[in-house]
Design a protein around this motif. Structure first.
Motif: not given
Length: 157
Positions: A19-25, A80-87, A119-120, A125-126
């Motif tokens: 799952i591709n995710i962007t989380l801001t802080q 400030h933020h994070l890009h993540a790929i989480i299972e 969800e790619p 897309r991944e």
């Protein structure tokens, strides 16, 4: 050079069921300004919450955890933020997993209620998300933009 090496290594060892995710802080909490170190500690707290909810005691006792890749983008360009790929665990629907991620993220000190999930649909897309996460223009130092302490996809499974 390092960017392409890390990308190739990731592509050879990708996060399963991603799952591709962007989380801001939040940028400031009680006078404390977010930086890379605080961001990493905050994400570690999120990762612990998420893995404990999913795996219970097996997270600490047996090291069961989700695979993930975490890349920081600092406030020099924007929030400030994070890009993540989480299972995503096979036992949860995408909607259930997203709700759990949002619940855990909002429990962290710097978790901000602005996020993006995808969800790619296919391998293209991944790969596109990896290219986006690994872009250089929003990073001062590419190698230090990867949150190595929280990126568990590089560990042997």
């Amino acid at each position: 050079m390092i960017q392409s090496s890390i990308k190739q290594f990731y592509l050879a060892n990708p996060v399963p069921n991603p799952i591709n995710i962007t989380l801001t802080q939040k940028q400031v909490v009680d006078g404390q300004r977010i930086d890379d170190e605080i961001s990493s500690v905050n994400f570690r707290h999120f990762r612990n919450l998420l893995n404990r909810r999913l795996f219970g005691n097996a997270y600490k006792r047996h090291g069961r955890q989700l695979a993930m890749l975490v890349v920081r983008e600092d406030g020099a360009w924007h929030r400030h933020h994070l890009h993540a790929i989480i299972e995503k665990p096979a036992s949860l629907t995408t909607e259930e997993f997203i709700a759990l991620v949002m619940e855990c993220w909002c429990k962290t000190r710097f978790g901000y209620r602005e996020y993006h999930f995808e969800e790619p649909a296919d391998k293209d897309r991944e790969t596109g998300w990896i290219n986006y996460c690994f872009k250089k223009r929003t990073k001062g130092d590419f190698a230090s933009s990867i949150d190595w302490a929280n990126s568990t996809c590089f560990e042997r499974r």
